[in-house]
Scaffold this motif. Structure first.
Motif, short mmCIF file in Angstrom:
data_model
loop_
_atom_site.label_atom_id
_atom_site.label_comp_id
_atom_site.label_asym_id
_atom_site.label_seq_id
_atom_site.Cartn_x
_atom_site.Cartn_y
_atom_site.Cartn_z
N THR A 131 0.89 -1.38 0.13
CA THR A 131 0.00 0.04 -0.11
C THR A 131 0.91 1.48 0.04
O THR A 131 2.09 1.14 0.46
CB THR A 131 -0.93 0.12 1.20
N GLY A 132 0.30 2.20 -0.62
CA GLY A 132 0.90 3.67 -0.55
C GLY A 132 0.01 4.71 -0.13
O GLY A 132 -1.41 4.34 0.31
N PRO A 133 0.72 5.98 0.30
CA PRO A 133 -0.22 6.93 0.80
C PRO A 133 -1.38 7.33 -0.14
O PRO A 133 -1.46 7.24 -1.46
CB PRO A 133 0.68 8.21 0.96
N ALA A 134 -2.56 7.68 0.48
CA ALA A 134 -3.67 8.25 -0.24
C ALA A 134 -3.71 9.51 -1.06
O ALA A 134 -4.63 10.33 -0.43
CB ALA A 134 -5.01 7.95 0.42
N VAL A 135 -2.79 9.92 -1.72
CA VAL A 135 -2.59 11.09 -2.46
C VAL A 135 -2.36 11.11 -3.83
O VAL A 135 -1.86 9.82 -4.23
CB VAL A 135 -1.49 11.82 -1.68
N HIS A 136 -2.80 11.75 -4.75
CA HIS A 136 -2.90 11.67 -6.13
C HIS A 136 -1.48 11.38 -6.88
O HIS A 136 -1.52 10.51 -7.62
CB HIS A 136 -3.69 12.98 -6.72
N GLU A 174 1.76 8.38 -9.65
CA GLU A 174 2.80 8.66 -10.85
C GLU A 174 3.95 7.48 -10.66
O GLU A 174 4.10 7.07 -9.65
CB GLU A 174 3.23 9.91 -10.57
N PRO A 175 4.16 6.99 -12.01
CA PRO A 175 4.98 5.71 -11.92
C PRO A 175 6.07 5.67 -11.11
O PRO A 175 6.39 4.72 -10.25
CB PRO A 175 5.21 5.42 -13.44
N THR A 176 7.04 6.81 -11.07
CA THR A 176 8.20 6.92 -10.38
C THR A 176 7.88 7.17 -8.79
O THR A 176 8.48 6.35 -7.97
CB THR A 176 9.17 7.84 -10.88
N MET A 177 6.94 7.80 -8.68
CA MET A 177 6.48 8.05 -7.18
C MET A 177 5.97 6.86 -6.65
O MET A 177 6.20 6.49 -5.33
CB MET A 177 5.77 9.39 -7.16
N ALA A 178 5.25 5.90 -7.29
CA ALA A 178 4.71 4.69 -6.62
C ALA A 178 5.81 3.72 -6.36
O ALA A 178 5.80 3.12 -5.38
CB ALA A 178 3.86 4.00 -8.06
N LEU A 179 7.00 3.72 -7.21
CA LEU A 179 7.94 3.02 -6.92
C LEU A 179 8.68 3.70 -5.62
O LEU A 179 9.35 2.68 -4.80
CB LEU A 179 9.09 2.88 -7.96
N GLU A 180 8.93 4.92 -5.54
CA GLU A 180 9.13 5.50 -4.14
C GLU A 180 8.57 4.99 -3.27
O GLU A 180 9.24 4.56 -1.93
CB GLU A 180 9.12 6.93 -4.40
N ALA A 181 7.27 4.84 -3.38
CA ALA A 181 6.36 4.20 -2.13
C ALA A 181 6.78 3.02 -1.86
O ALA A 181 6.89 2.40 -0.64
CB ALA A 181 4.98 4.63 -2.35
N ILE A 182 6.56 1.99 -2.82
CA ILE A 182 7.03 0.74 -2.74
C ILE A 182 8.44 0.56 -2.02
O ILE A 182 8.20 -0.49 -0.96
CB ILE A 182 6.90 0.03 -3.89
N GLU A 183 9.34 1.36 -2.27
CA GLU A 183 10.70 1.08 -1.61
C GLU A 183 10.65 1.69 -0.23
O GLU A 183 11.62 1.68 0.47
CB GLU A 183 11.55 1.94 -2.60
N GLY A 184 9.59 2.29 0.23
CA GLY A 184 9.50 2.72 1.66
C GLY A 184 9.94 4.19 1.78
O GLY A 184 9.85 4.49 2.91
N ASN A 185 10.03 4.89 0.79
CA ASN A 185 10.71 6.24 1.00
C ASN A 185 9.47 7.09 1.63
O ASN A 185 8.44 7.15 0.95
CB ASN A 185 10.95 6.70 -0.23
N HIS A 186 9.63 7.85 2.40
CA HIS A 186 8.75 8.88 3.15
C HIS A 186 8.28 9.89 2.24
O HIS A 186 7.15 10.51 2.19
CB HIS A 186 8.98 9.03 4.38
N ARG A 187 9.28 10.70 1.60
CA ARG A 187 9.11 11.72 0.91
C ARG A 187 9.02 11.34 -0.77
O ARG A 187 9.92 10.89 -1.13
CB ARG A 187 10.02 12.95 1.00
N LEU A 188 7.77 11.52 -1.28
CA LEU A 188 7.69 10.99 -2.53
C LEU A 188 7.95 12.00 -3.39
O LEU A 188 7.41 13.21 -3.60
CB LEU A 188 6.32 10.63 -2.75
N GLU A 189 9.05 11.83 -4.49
CA GLU A 189 9.43 12.56 -5.38
C GLU A 189 9.54 11.97 -6.74
O GLU A 189 10.19 10.98 -6.95
CB GLU A 189 10.73 13.60 -4.93
#
Length: 547
Positions: free
Chosen positions: A296-301, A305-320
């Motif tokens: 799961t990832g944060p419920a924000v639009h 975005e594909p690269t920010m989805a990867l950031e979330a899967i990797e566990g990064n708190h700040r999505l860029e």
């Protein structure tokens, strides 16, 4: 879990899995109460006659019909809209006594061959809008039971060549897809040629834009600000809620093609039902290439975005957003990854199944959700050659049609829906291809509407690139200035051009779309606001009359 599909049963009552009260009402009428009560459904015997099954199924995608209940006996199915527990009890008794569709007022009674594996046609109803090709199992299958999916032609034993052939010409669905509106085949080839390991990511995070908002003016400020409506799951999450095996099979086929050692299904943390059913289906999936992970990832639009989805899967708190390098694949923990939406991989699986069978082949279709100023949202499946206004047959408008925002969170505004669902046609019309059509009624102000979208973009962008971070803030201010009589049309147009041409990811590009298309089609409304008038009568208070 049962060892046979619902298509093997002669008498079945299907109730929504998220309505346990209806399941209990149905099971209470079955002698012995033998149904197991799980999402997989159960089997019970009534009066020593043939087995009668109470099955808990996924959503059908037509909220105006919910709760939808169906009763099948032999070659007939009665469809009941807005059913309550008392009616469900009568339906089960009717079925047990050897009749179907006699009680209540069924929406339709459809005749069909024995044991249909997908929803039978119901002419003259919202279920008859489009062709329900990919959605055939929605409202008909038990989400966590693989037997129902297998009966409908799923779990094809396909090799590399079949997957590559099916991917050729298939364009990615949704802005959360790395191949958004472009052919999957080149990225699949690059993944196959990549040295070492590979990963497959199903991006099911996308959400519709304020789908629960109703007709009339929003509460709060009449100037551009926040626009938070009640939320309904997006189309990708809907597929996981209703037909998760269609999605998982597509992911498994991709994993087969690239010999992936990791398959991740990524879902918004707010879509709890989709998460639960994806995990249950993953557990029951027969012999996957590699086990599925549901993350799961944060419920924000922006997290779609594909690269920010990867950031979330990797566990990064700040999505860029990450920079996209031409010809390169994105990476998940350093591993080349295929990132596709649930819609895309489900269509891939459907193409493989069509090629494996004796049918005429796979038609090009698009899932379209109609929402906002309608009595209830609806998700339908249209041919790419059908115009978007065909989807309106599945909904009731809440007031007079004024405009529509086409393309999701940052869709383009239009005064007509006579445009094909094909992404090329939508792009030529300046509209988005996300698959969401928001109806905007006469009582809604379009300047306020785009102002709220601009504010949302300013509040929710990742902050990495200047064109998006500063551009959305400046756009919000320029739209606010209109209410003070300053409409800098040329300045806004130039700002939108910069955002569109130099933002790092699709977020900044798409955030410019609502204002740009509104100014083009509804320029008179902007000019009227600069003069202190709101054509919708929603933004300015009437002047006080002195006595």
């Amino acid at each position: 879990m049962d060892d046979s599909s619902l298509a093997d049963r002669q008498r079945v009552v299907r109730v929504p899995a998220d309505r346990p009260d209806l399941a209990e009402a149905a099971e209470g009428e079955v002698d012995g109460g033998g149904a197991d009560g799980s999402d997989a459904g159960g089997r019970s015997t009534h009066g020593g006659d043939a087995d009668l099954t109470v099955a808990r199924v996924g959503p059908v995608g037509l909220d105006g019909l919910d709760p939808l209940v169906t009763a099948t006996r032999g070659g007939e199915t009665a469809v009941y809209a807005n059913a309550g527990p008392d009616l469900v009890s009568e339906i089960v008794t009717d079925l047990a006594e050897g009749t179907v569709g006699v009680v209540g007022e069924p929406l339709a009674v459809a005749g069909h061959a024995l044991g249909p594996a997908t929803f039978p046609p119901a002419p003259g109803t919202p279920l008859d809008v489009g062709n329900r090709h990919l959605l055939g199992g929605a409202g008909w299958h038990r989400p966590a039971d693989p037997e129902d999916h297998a009966a409908a032609g799923g779990f094809v034993d396909a090799g590399l060549e079949a997957v590559v052939t099916a991917a050729d010409g298939l364009r990615g669905r949704g802005w959360g897809d790395w191949c958004h509106d472009v052919d999957l085949a080149p990225t699949l080839d690059r993944a196959r040629e990549a040295f070492g390991e590979a990963a497959v990511v199903v991006n099911a995070h996308g959400t519709a834009a304020d789908p629960g908002a109703r007709s009339g003016a929003d509460e709060g400020s009449r100037r551009p600000g926040t626009d938070e409506g009640s939320r309904r799951s997006g189309t990708d999450a809907f597929l996981l809620e209703s037909v998760p095996f269609a999605v998982l099979e597509g992911a498994d086929l991709l994993a087969t093609a690239v010999d992936a050692d990791r398959v991740v299904v990524y879902v918004s943390e707010a879509d709890e039902t989709a998460v639960e059913r994806a995990r249950a289906a993953a557990e029951n999936y027969p012999d996957p290439v590699t086990p599925f992970e549901v993350v799961t990832g944060p419920a924000v639009h922006r997290a779609t975005e594909p690269t920010m989805a990867l950031e979330a899967i990797e566990g990064n708190h700040r999505l860029e957003a990450r920079l996209r390098r031409p010809g390169e694949l994105p990476t998940l923990n350093g591993t080349p990854a295929l990132v596709h939406t649930a819609r895309t991989v489900a269509h891939l699986a459907d193409r493989v199944q069509a090629a494996d069978g004796d049918g005429p082949g796979h038609p090009g279709t698009r899932l379209v959700t109609v929402t906002r100023d309608v009595e209830a949202p609806a998700t339908v499946e249209l041919s790419e050659t059908a115009t978007l206004d065909a989807a309106l047959d599945a909904v009731s408008l809440a007031g007079e049609f004024k405009a529509a925002a086409v393309g999701g969170q940052f869709g383009g505004l239009t005064d007509a829906l006579d445009v094909d669902a094909d992404p090329d046609a939508l792009g030529e019309a300046g509209l988005g291809t996300e698959g969401v059509v928001e109806i905007i009624g006469e009582g809604r102000c379009l300047v306020e509407f785009v102002g709220r979208r601009a504010q949302r973009a300013a509040d929710t962008n990742c902050g990495r690139c200047v064109p998006c971070r500063e551009g959305t803030t400046q756009l919000t201010e320029l739209l606010r200035d209109i209410y003070d009589g300053d409409y800098d049309e040329d300045g806004i147009a130039e700002l939108l051009r910069v955002m569109n041409g130099s933002s790092v990811c699709a977020f900044g590009v798409e955030a410019a779309r609502p204002t740009r298309t509104a100014m083009t089609t509804f320029g008179g409304e902007f000019e009227a606001h600069a003069e202190g008038r709101c054509p919708a009568g929603a933004c300015f208070e009437a002047p006080e009359v002195t006595q």
